[in-house]
Design a protein around this motif. Structure first.
Motif, PDB file in Angstrom:
ATOM      1  N   ILE A   1      47.192 -18.999  16.544  1.00 31.93           N
ATOM      2  CA  ILE A   1      47.021 -17.544  16.578  1.00 31.93           C
ATOM      3  C   ILE A   1      46.792 -17.010  15.165  1.00 31.93           C
ATOM      4  O   ILE A   1      45.958 -16.127  14.942  1.00 31.93           O
ATOM      5  CB  ILE A   1      48.244 -16.885  17.243  1.00 31.93           C
ATOM      6  CG1 ILE A   1      48.281 -17.237  18.729  1.00 31.93           C
ATOM      7  CG2 ILE A   1      48.228 -15.371  17.064  1.00 31.93           C
ATOM      8  CD1 ILE A   1      49.557 -16.846  19.431  1.00 31.93           C
ATOM      9  N   GLY A   2      47.508 -17.563  14.195  1.00 34.43           N
ATOM     10  CA  GLY A   2      47.303 -17.166  12.810  1.00 34.43           C
ATOM     11  C   GLY A   2      45.913 -17.495  12.301  1.00 34.43           C
ATOM     12  O   GLY A   2      45.314 -16.739  11.535  1.00 34.43           O
ATOM     13  N   THR A   3      45.374 -18.629  12.751  1.00 37.02           N
ATOM     14  CA  THR A   3      44.015 -18.996  12.366  1.00 37.02           C
ATOM     15  C   THR A   3      43.000 -17.996  12.900  1.00 37.02           C
ATOM     16  O   THR A   3      42.098 -17.557  12.183  1.00 37.02           O
ATOM     17  CB  THR A   3      43.683 -20.405  12.884  1.00 37.02           C
ATOM     18  OG1 THR A   3      44.656 -21.318  12.387  1.00 37.02           O
ATOM     19  CG2 THR A   3      42.311 -20.840  12.436  1.00 37.02           C
ATOM     20  N   PHE A   4      43.162 -17.624  14.186  1.00 40.90           N
ATOM     21  CA  PHE A   4      42.259 -16.624  14.758  1.00 40.90           C
ATOM     22  C   PHE A   4      42.394 -15.284  14.044  1.00 40.90           C
ATOM     23  O   PHE A   4      41.396 -14.600  13.796  1.00 40.90           O
ATOM     24  CB  PHE A   4      42.523 -16.445  16.255  1.00 40.90           C
ATOM     25  CG  PHE A   4      42.035 -17.588  17.078  1.00 40.90           C
ATOM     26  CD1 PHE A   4      40.797 -18.167  16.862  1.00 40.90           C
ATOM     27  CD2 PHE A   4      42.829 -18.108  18.081  1.00 40.90           C
ATOM     28  CE1 PHE A   4      40.339 -19.223  17.620  1.00 40.90           C
ATOM     29  CE2 PHE A   4      42.395 -19.158  18.855  1.00 40.90           C
ATOM     30  CZ  PHE A   4      41.148 -19.720  18.619  1.00 40.90           C
ATOM     31  N   TYR A   5      43.616 -14.904  13.696  1.00 42.82           N
ATOM     32  CA  TYR A   5      43.841 -13.642  12.997  1.00 42.82           C
ATOM     33  C   TYR A   5      43.226 -13.679  11.602  1.00 42.82           C
ATOM     34  O   TYR A   5      42.661 -12.695  11.129  1.00 42.82           O
ATOM     35  CB  TYR A   5      45.341 -13.357  12.932  1.00 42.82           C
ATOM     36  CG  TYR A   5      45.695 -11.902  12.863  1.00 42.82           C
ATOM     37  CD1 TYR A   5      45.398 -11.046  13.912  1.00 42.82           C
ATOM     38  CD2 TYR A   5      46.321 -11.367  11.746  1.00 42.82           C
ATOM     39  CE1 TYR A   5      45.724  -9.721  13.857  1.00 42.82           C
ATOM     40  CE2 TYR A   5      46.648 -10.040  11.685  1.00 42.82           C
ATOM     41  CZ  TYR A   5      46.350  -9.221  12.747  1.00 42.82           C
ATOM     42  OH  TYR A   5      46.665  -7.898  12.678  1.00 42.82           O
ATOM     43  N   LEU A   6      43.329 -14.830  10.943  1.00 42.58           N
ATOM     44  CA  LEU A   6      42.722 -14.986   9.624  1.00 42.58           C
ATOM     45  C   LEU A   6      41.206 -14.870   9.710  1.00 42.58           C
ATOM     46  O   LEU A   6      40.576 -14.171   8.897  1.00 42.58           O
ATOM     47  CB  LEU A   6      43.118 -16.334   9.025  1.00 42.58           C
ATOM     48  CG  LEU A   6      42.458 -16.714   7.708  1.00 42.58           C
ATOM     49  CD1 LEU A   6      42.962 -15.827   6.601  1.00 42.58           C
ATOM     50  CD2 LEU A   6      42.724 -18.164   7.390  1.00 42.58           C
ATOM     51  N   LEU A   7      40.603 -15.531  10.691  1.00 40.93           N
ATOM     52  CA  LEU A   7      39.152 -15.437  10.853  1.00 40.93           C
ATOM     53  C   LEU A   7      38.719 -14.011  11.192  1.00 40.93           C
ATOM     54  O   LEU A   7      37.680 -13.544  10.712  1.00 40.93           O
ATOM     55  CB  LEU A   7      38.684 -16.408  11.931  1.00 40.93           C
ATOM     56  CG  LEU A   7      38.811 -17.889  11.579  1.00 40.93           C
ATOM     57  CD1 LEU A   7      38.464 -18.750  12.770  1.00 40.93           C
ATOM     58  CD2 LEU A   7      37.947 -18.232  10.385  1.00 40.93           C
ATOM     59  N   TRP A   8      39.507 -13.320  11.989  1.00 41.74           N
ATOM     60  CA  TRP A   8      39.199 -11.930  12.307  1.00 41.74           C
ATOM     61  C   TRP A   8      39.265 -11.063  11.049  1.00 41.74           C
ATOM     62  O   TRP A   8      38.424 -10.209  10.809  1.00 41.74           O
ATOM     63  CB  TRP A   8      40.179 -11.439  13.369  1.00 41.74           C
ATOM     64  CG  TRP A   8      39.980 -10.033  13.837  1.00 41.74           C
ATOM     65  CD1 TRP A   8      38.839  -9.300  13.805  1.00 41.74           C
ATOM     66  CD2 TRP A   8      40.954  -9.188  14.413  1.00 41.74           C
ATOM     67  NE1 TRP A   8      39.041  -8.051  14.336  1.00 41.74           N
ATOM     68  CE2 TRP A   8      40.350  -7.961  14.723  1.00 41.74           C
ATOM     69  CE3 TRP A   8      42.308  -9.357  14.713  1.00 41.74           C
ATOM     70  CZ2 TRP A   8      41.037  -6.911  15.296  1.00 41.74           C
ATOM     71  CZ3 TRP A   8      42.980  -8.308  15.309  1.00 41.74           C
ATOM     72  CH2 TRP A   8      42.350  -7.103  15.583  1.00 41.74           C
ATOM     73  N   GLY A   9      40.265 -11.312  10.194  1.00 42.11           N
ATOM     74  CA  GLY A   9      40.378 -10.570   8.947  1.00 42.11           C
ATOM     75  C   GLY A   9      39.219 -10.847   8.006  1.00 42.11           C
ATOM     76  O   GLY A   9      38.699  -9.937   7.345  1.00 42.11           O
ATOM     77  N   ILE A  10      38.787 -12.101   7.929  1.00 41.64           N
ATOM     78  CA  ILE A  10      37.638 -12.439   7.075  1.00 41.64           C
ATOM     79  C   ILE A  10      36.378 -11.760   7.599  1.00 41.64           C
ATOM     80  O   ILE A  10      35.577 -11.219   6.823  1.00 41.64           O
ATOM     81  CB  ILE A  10      37.472 -13.968   6.995  1.00 41.64           C
ATOM     82  CG1 ILE A  10      38.629 -14.573   6.205  1.00 41.64           C
ATOM     83  CG2 ILE A  10      36.141 -14.348   6.368  1.00 41.64           C
ATOM     84  CD1 ILE A  10      38.671 -16.082   6.226  1.00 41.64           C
TER      85      ILE A  10
ATOM     86  N   GLU B   1      36.227  -8.984   9.368  1.00 43.95           N
ATOM     87  CA  GLU B   1      36.336  -7.545   9.078  1.00 43.95           C
ATOM     88  C   GLU B   1      36.096  -7.254   7.607  1.00 43.95           C
ATOM     89  O   GLU B   1      35.509  -6.231   7.260  1.00 43.95           O
ATOM     90  CB  GLU B   1      37.711  -7.020   9.497  1.00 43.95           C
ATOM     91  CG  GLU B   1      37.765  -6.580  10.911  1.00 43.95           C
ATOM     92  CD  GLU B   1      38.950  -5.691  11.184  1.00 43.95           C
ATOM     93  OE1 GLU B   1      39.575  -5.180  10.231  1.00 43.95           O
ATOM     94  OE2 GLU B   1      39.253  -5.511  12.370  1.00 43.95           O
ATOM     95  N   PHE B   2      36.568  -8.141   6.732  1.00 47.84           N
ATOM     96  CA  PHE B   2      36.336  -7.924   5.308  1.00 47.84           C
ATOM     97  C   PHE B   2      34.852  -8.012   4.985  1.00 47.84           C
ATOM     98  O   PHE B   2      34.324  -7.220   4.198  1.00 47.84           O
ATOM     99  CB  PHE B   2      37.125  -8.944   4.479  1.00 47.84           C
ATOM    100  CG  PHE B   2      36.945  -8.767   3.003  1.00 47.84           C
ATOM    101  CD1 PHE B   2      37.499  -7.669   2.361  1.00 47.84           C
ATOM    102  CD2 PHE B   2      36.214  -9.674   2.266  1.00 47.84           C
ATOM    103  CE1 PHE B   2      37.332  -7.497   0.996  1.00 47.84           C
ATOM    104  CE2 PHE B   2      36.047  -9.508   0.904  1.00 47.84           C
ATOM    105  CZ  PHE B   2      36.605  -8.417   0.267  1.00 47.84           C
ATOM    106  N   ALA B   3      34.163  -8.967   5.616  1.00 47.63           N
ATOM    107  CA  ALA B   3      32.718  -9.078   5.386  1.00 47.63           C
ATOM    108  C   ALA B   3      31.993  -7.845   5.907  1.00 47.63           C
ATOM    109  O   ALA B   3      31.047  -7.361   5.272  1.00 47.63           O
ATOM    110  CB  ALA B   3      32.181 -10.334   6.063  1.00 47.63           C
TER     111      ALA B   3
END
Length: 127
Positions: free
Chosen positions: A78-87, A89-91
């Protein structure tokens, strides 16, 4: 061991609070009294300990360790998916000049890293 007990107490109390709030919505006094008695009994049972002497505890501990490893992997996923979602959104926020979106994306990235490393943090704290 102490973290598992604290986690169990927090989950048990949260479940009783949820049930209590559901019952508060209904106006039946008998149900409220019954719920109060059940909650009081459950909270009091959390403080009662009984020593158990087992000849071979490795079977029970092995299954608990397997379950804990599974939960750790699930939280890391779940943390991996959240990290990818954050990346992502940052892009997207770099295309615009909205600082709030960038700050929100940084928070999601930090939360993703924290969730990804939660099992390692647990083993570090467990010692």
């Amino acid at each position: 061991m102490i973290f598992e007990k604290i986690f169990f107490y927090i989950v048990a109390i949260a479940l009783f609070v949820i049930i209590f709030l559901q019952m508060m919505r209904k106006k039946d006094m008998r149900m409220k009294k019954m719920l109060h008695r059940i909650a009081l009994g459950a909270v009091l049972s959390l403080f009662i300990t009984m020593p158990v002497h087992a000849a071979d505890a490795s079977v029970a501990l092995g299954s608990l360790n397997t379950f804990r490893d599974f939960l750790g992997q699930l939280i890391s996923l779940i943390g991996t998916f959240y990290l990818l979602w954050g990346i992502f959104e940052f892009a997207n926020s770099l295309m615009g000049n909205d600082g709030i979106m960038q700050a929100s994306a940084f928070k999601k990235i930090a939360a993703g890293f924290l969730c990804m490393s939660a099992p390692e943090i647990y083993t570090l704290l467990k010692g």
